[in-house]
Motif scaffolding. Sequence first.
Motif, PDB file in Angstrom:
ATOM      1  N   ILE A  10       0.847  -1.184   0.000  1.00 15.46           N
ATOM      2  CA  ILE A  10       0.000   0.000   0.000  1.00 15.46           C
ATOM      3  C   ILE A  10       0.886   1.238   0.000  1.00 15.46           C
ATOM      4  O   ILE A  10       1.814   1.359   0.810  1.00 15.46           O
ATOM      5  CB  ILE A  10      -0.952  -0.025   1.210  1.00 15.46           C
ATOM      6  CG1 ILE A  10      -1.976  -1.159   1.002  1.00 15.46           C
ATOM      7  CG2 ILE A  10      -1.672   1.325   1.365  1.00 15.46           C
ATOM      8  CD1 ILE A  10      -2.882  -1.418   2.169  1.00 15.46           C
ATOM      9  N   CYS A  70      -3.065   6.311   0.185  1.00 17.48           N
ATOM     10  CA  CYS A  70      -4.091   5.662   0.988  1.00 17.48           C
ATOM     11  C   CYS A  70      -4.853   6.669   1.840  1.00 17.48           C
ATOM     12  O   CYS A  70      -4.263   7.451   2.568  1.00 17.48           O
ATOM     13  CB  CYS A  70      -3.443   4.608   1.884  1.00 17.48           C
ATOM     14  SG  CYS A  70      -4.622   3.824   2.991  1.00 17.48           S
ATOM     15  N   VAL A  71      -6.181   6.652   1.743  1.00 15.32           N
ATOM     16  CA  VAL A  71      -6.992   7.579   2.546  1.00 15.32           C
ATOM     17  C   VAL A  71      -7.620   6.846   3.736  1.00 15.32           C
ATOM     18  O   VAL A  71      -8.374   7.424   4.503  1.00 15.32           O
ATOM     19  CB  VAL A  71      -8.120   8.222   1.706  1.00 15.32           C
ATOM     20  CG1 VAL A  71      -7.536   9.005   0.547  1.00 15.32           C
ATOM     21  CG2 VAL A  71      -9.101   7.165   1.203  1.00 15.32           C
ATOM     22  N   GLY A  72      -7.338   5.557   3.836  1.00 10.25           N
ATOM     23  CA  GLY A  72      -7.869   4.804   4.975  1.00 10.25           C
ATOM     24  C   GLY A  72      -9.353   4.527   4.892  1.00 10.25           C
ATOM     25  O   GLY A  72     -10.070   4.536   5.883  1.00 10.25           O
ATOM     26  N   CYS A  73      -9.820   4.215   3.690  1.00  8.12           N
ATOM     27  CA  CYS A  73     -11.258   3.988   3.518  1.00  8.12           C
ATOM     28  C   CYS A  73     -11.693   2.606   4.017  1.00  8.12           C
ATOM     29  O   CYS A  73     -12.873   2.311   4.077  1.00  8.12           O
ATOM     30  CB  CYS A  73     -11.658   4.175   2.067  1.00  8.12           C
ATOM     31  SG  CYS A  73     -11.110   2.829   1.033  1.00  8.12           S
ATOM     32  N   THR A  74     -10.757   1.731   4.305  1.00  9.18           N
ATOM     33  CA  THR A  74     -10.961   0.363   4.803  1.00  9.18           C
ATOM     34  C   THR A  74     -11.548  -0.626   3.781  1.00  9.18           C
ATOM     35  O   THR A  74     -11.776  -1.778   4.108  1.00  9.18           O
ATOM     36  CB  THR A  74     -11.843   0.284   6.074  1.00  9.18           C
ATOM     37  OG1 THR A  74     -13.207   0.514   5.706  1.00  9.18           O
ATOM     38  CG2 THR A  74     -11.416   1.250   7.153  1.00  9.18           C
ATOM     39  N   ALA A  75     -11.761  -0.171   2.568  1.00  8.19           N
ATOM     40  CA  ALA A  75     -12.363  -1.067   1.572  1.00  8.19           C
ATOM     41  C   ALA A  75     -11.523  -2.326   1.395  1.00  8.19           C
ATOM     42  O   ALA A  75     -12.046  -3.446   1.350  1.00  8.19           O
ATOM     43  CB  ALA A  75     -12.515  -0.344   0.243  1.00  8.19           C
ATOM     44  N   CYS A  76     -10.219  -2.151   1.301  1.00  8.35           N
ATOM     45  CA  CYS A  76      -9.362  -3.307   1.049  1.00  8.35           C
ATOM     46  C   CYS A  76      -9.409  -4.280   2.218  1.00  8.35           C
ATOM     47  O   CYS A  76      -9.507  -5.492   2.024  1.00  8.35           O
ATOM     48  CB  CYS A  76      -7.932  -2.868   0.773  1.00  8.35           C
ATOM     49  SG  CYS A  76      -7.200  -1.914   2.109  1.00  8.35           S
ATOM     50  N   HIS A  91      -3.240   2.180   5.680  1.00 11.70           N
ATOM     51  CA  HIS A  91      -3.330   0.744   5.909  1.00 11.70           C
ATOM     52  C   HIS A  91      -2.028   0.041   5.534  1.00 11.70           C
ATOM     53  O   HIS A  91      -1.190   0.585   4.823  1.00 11.70           O
ATOM     54  CB  HIS A  91      -4.495   0.158   5.098  1.00 11.70           C
ATOM     55  CG  HIS A  91      -5.823   0.377   5.757  1.00 11.70           C
ATOM     56  ND1 HIS A  91      -6.215   1.604   6.229  1.00 11.70           N
ATOM     57  CD2 HIS A  91      -6.847  -0.476   6.015  1.00 11.70           C
ATOM     58  CE1 HIS A  91      -7.427   1.501   6.756  1.00 11.70           C
ATOM     59  NE2 HIS A  91      -7.833   0.232   6.635  1.00 11.70           N
ATOM     60  N   CYS A  96      -9.517  -0.938  -4.355  1.00  9.62           N
ATOM     61  CA  CYS A  96      -9.022   0.387  -3.964  1.00  9.62           C
ATOM     62  C   CYS A  96      -9.323   1.417  -5.040  1.00  9.62           C
ATOM     63  O   CYS A  96      -8.917   1.267  -6.185  1.00  9.62           O
ATOM     64  CB  CYS A  96      -7.524   0.339  -3.705  1.00  9.62           C
ATOM     65  SG  CYS A  96      -6.902   1.972  -3.239  1.00  9.62           S
ATOM     66  N   PHE A 156      -8.379   4.487  -4.908  1.00  5.28           N
ATOM     67  CA  PHE A 156      -7.409   5.582  -4.828  1.00  5.28           C
ATOM     68  C   PHE A 156      -6.036   5.196  -5.368  1.00  5.28           C
ATOM     69  O   PHE A 156      -5.045   5.870  -5.090  1.00  5.28           O
ATOM     70  CB  PHE A 156      -7.311   6.067  -3.372  1.00  5.28           C
ATOM     71  CG  PHE A 156      -8.648   6.443  -2.810  1.00  5.28           C
ATOM     72  CD1 PHE A 156      -9.180   7.715  -3.044  1.00  5.28           C
ATOM     73  CD2 PHE A 156      -9.412   5.521  -2.105  1.00  5.28           C
ATOM     74  CE1 PHE A 156     -10.444   8.047  -2.562  1.00  5.28           C
ATOM     75  CE2 PHE A 156     -10.669   5.851  -1.621  1.00  5.28           C
ATOM     76  CZ  PHE A 156     -11.189   7.112  -1.848  1.00  5.28           C
ATOM     77  N   ALA A 177      -4.016   3.079  -4.447  1.00  2.60           N
ATOM     78  CA  ALA A 177      -3.038   3.023  -3.367  1.00  2.60           C
ATOM     79  C   ALA A 177      -2.391   1.651  -3.238  1.00  2.60           C
ATOM     80  O   ALA A 177      -1.446   1.493  -2.486  1.00  2.60           O
ATOM     81  CB  ALA A 177      -3.702   3.415  -2.044  1.00  2.60           C
ATOM     82  N   VAL A 178      -2.927   0.673  -3.964  1.00  8.75           N
ATOM     83  CA  VAL A 178      -2.305  -0.652  -3.867  1.00  8.75           C
ATOM     84  C   VAL A 178      -1.473  -0.884  -5.111  1.00  8.75           C
ATOM     85  O   VAL A 178      -1.914  -0.629  -6.230  1.00  8.75           O
ATOM     86  CB  VAL A 178      -3.373  -1.752  -3.726  1.00  8.75           C
ATOM     87  CG1 VAL A 178      -2.699  -3.110  -3.567  1.00  8.75           C
ATOM     88  CG2 VAL A 178      -4.281  -1.469  -2.554  1.00  8.75           C
TER      89      VAL A 178
HETATM   90  S1  SF4 Z   1      -8.813   0.638  -0.253  1.00 10.12           S
HETATM   91 FE1  SF4 Z   1      -7.062   1.868  -0.851  1.00 10.12          FE
HETATM   92  S2  SF4 Z   1      -7.442   3.822   0.090  1.00 10.12           S
HETATM   93 FE2  SF4 Z   1      -8.818   2.400   1.077  1.00 10.12          FE
HETATM   94  S3  SF4 Z   1      -7.687   1.725   2.856  1.00 10.12           S
HETATM   95 FE3  SF4 Z   1      -7.240   0.259   1.271  1.00 10.12          FE
HETATM   96  S4  SF4 Z   1      -5.369   1.032   0.320  1.00 10.12           S
HETATM   97 FE4  SF4 Z   1      -6.199   2.682   1.521  1.00 10.12          FE
END
Ligand code: SF4
Lengths: 163, 597
Positions: free
Chosen positions: B544, B549-555, B572, B589, B591, B593-594
């Motif tokens: 990540i 990463c905005v910390g949306c917790t989706a992943c 994350h 994700c 964003f 971010a991965v």
């Molecule tokens: S889905 Fe992407 S933006 Fe959201 S917490 Fe996971 S890595 Fe971060």
Amino acid sequence: MSSVKVELHQKDVDKIKAIAKEHHNEPEELINVLHATQEFFGYLPAEVQEIVGEEMNVSAAKVFGVVTFYSFFTMTPMGRYPISICTGTACYVRGAETVLDEFKRQLNVEVGVTTEDGKFSINCLRCVGACGLAPVVMVGDKTYGRVSPDGVKDIIDEYKDAE
Amino acid sequence: MAKHKMNLMVCGGTGCYASAKGDLVKALSEELEANDLSGEVQVITTGCFGFCEKGPIVKVLPDNTFYVEVQPEDAEQIVKEHVIKGRKVEKLLYKHPHTKERISDSVHMDFYKKQIRIALRNCGIVDPESIDDYIAREGYQALGTVLGELGPQKTIDIMKESGLRGRGGGGFPAGLKWQFAKNNPSDEKYVVCNADEGDPGAFMDRSILEGDPHTVIEAMIINGYAIHANEGLVYIRAEYPLAIKRLKIALNQAREYGLLGKDILGSGFDFDIQIRYGAGAFVCGEETALIQSMEGERGEPTVKPPFPAESGYRGKPTNVNNVETYANIPVIINKGASWFASIGSKNSKGTKVFALAGKVNNVGLIEVPMGTTLREVIFEIGGGIKDGKKFKAVQTGGPSGGCLTHKHLDTPIDYDNLIKVGSMMGSGGMIVMDEDDCMVSVSKFYLDFTVEESCGKCSPCRIGNKRLYEILERITDGKGKKEDLDKLRNLSTVIKEASLCGLGQTSPNPVMSTMDNFYEEYEQHVTDKKCAAGSCKSLMSYHIIAENCVGCTACARKCPVNCITGEKKQVHEIKQDLCIKCGNCMEVCKFNAVTII
Ligand code: SF4
Ligand SMILES: Cc1cc2nc3c(=O)[nH]c(=O)nc-3n(C[C@H](O)[C@H](O)[C@H](O)COP(=O)(O)O)c2cc1C
Ligand code: SF4
Ligand code: SF4
């Protein structure tokens, strides 16, 4: 060979005899007879193979040789809901492997093995010819197209509580 | 068919069957019934139209409207709008991917423009379960000509002049093969149709048998008459239940009409056809193994010579041809050898059916004149690469063939050209690959297939392919050494030269062709331990990127093994030791971010 002893009833023996007779007890028709027998029993345990051999006038060793050569024949019973994942080339390049992994993980069984409750078994197929829908999964006769690892749970759930 | 004002042709091919969410034929019939139209409009289940990507397909005759992605709930609209009011249902028409224009007639679709249908001429047009439909389209006319006018030798001469070559992979001239079988004297001879179709990614033969079984039957009778055989056998894969069912229906109809059995059409010629089932062994597609299997044995190839034309089924002269080869024959007799020879390239006449699949927009069954280029097939008919990705390779010839690349795109497709560039025609599987496909993994995929399917009779194939597979596995696991690349080459050469049958003789082709065309990719795997396509799991890891990463917790919610940690609105992190590299996090994700390293 499977270690479970299968007890055949007289009516099972009669059924095999009838199938063999339909094919004129002709050794050449061994494969066709095995197809019909597997369709009836669901698999081909050693005890069934022996009777097929007797009826078709070929040795049990030869029947065993034929059964083990062809991947369509199986000596272990499949699950009530046999899951087949197409691993033909088209499905492969569209991600069949990740779908297969997900089925194995969720059911916690390997390919060719049946779950403890006897409900599911996983098998791989080589191209069912629905490449437009790749990756393709079949449960019994029902076909699921464009399956993603995410969709695996939904497919299993559909059968989990069914009887 | 004629007495109805309108026909709704519903594709009954396996692809469309599987993509329909319910019984489309029933829905349409019920809707017609409800509107009192059953007498005027007929619903017919046909064979494959080829455009499997957009199935289920319904074609309306006589106005040729081509509806795509039709579901049972659309039946009402088709009947109320199209059948009753004559207004086309706009939303079910094919939408051009670029111009967004709706196209109603299939002849104007890029998918069909370059196609010529000879072997597939009746697929999607006749009701495969009706012999009358077939007869109405010149069916069994060629048989009449052969029995009534031509006689055996003239028939074989026409076959020779036409230049028809076997479509099962080998490309052997069909007329010549028939001549050998005719010239070998014997009290009994056999005609065999090879419908084993083992290439994992091919469904041409299945579509012909499902869509037009009578054409194969007619050609087999002609074949029998020409070589003096009275018995025919179709060796078909047990995995094709629909094709088997339709073939059985067609055989019974032909018997009822006196086209099979004793004294066919008053000619004094007797002929009948039986079915034998395959049982899931690829090598049984090889003709000598197929004959073993038809005799109830393990399907192990035998040494050639003797060829089947001398000593085949039951030790008698036997002519083996492929389904698609047969499908061409009635047309050649009807339209003449020179007509057929005018289509195609210099040494490859006529057309070839391909099962186009993989990463192209228009997956389906296509038939093009020999000499069409790969570029035309992939980018015009196939509509280019899916999801705007870059073309990387195209695989032809199945497990016996090779991967071709950019520089081969303008190669006209025919038997000889494909061999020249290191692949082969094979039976017609054509798999398109994009930038995400790793060529080392692809050759490993084919080797895995070969190892499983090798009959084990000879050691170069049985042991050699296993070793090839192990080396490839090492490389994709990141444990490959530079010497492994030479080993791959040397071993491939030995297997090719020393194997008994066509399976072993061609099994290293996928390795050799990918090494020829993508050598740097192999090198990258062994020296840099990198897989640029991002497909070899051992050579990559998911990470990540903190800045994104905005910390949306989706992943974290999608990770099947719960190995992503982090508080809401916090960066994350992935625990590498637990990660199974499923890729879910990257997919969800939003964003970017991965990333894969
Ligand atoms: S889905 Fe992407 S933006 Fe959201 S917490 Fe996971 S890595 Fe971060
Ligand atoms: C390993 C192997 C698999 C084959 N599989 C098929 C097949 O599935 N279908 C087929 O028609 N021919 C297959 N062939 C080719 C047959 O041996 C044979 O050449 C062909 O059926 C002859 O028919 P044709 O001349 O009309 O092509 C295969 C050959 C080999 C070596
Ligand atoms: S080359 Fe392979 S498949 Fe062919 S006979 Fe030898 S072991 Fe069997
Ligand atoms: S790749 Fe899969 S297992 Fe690994 S962190 Fe992402 S979601 Fe979890």
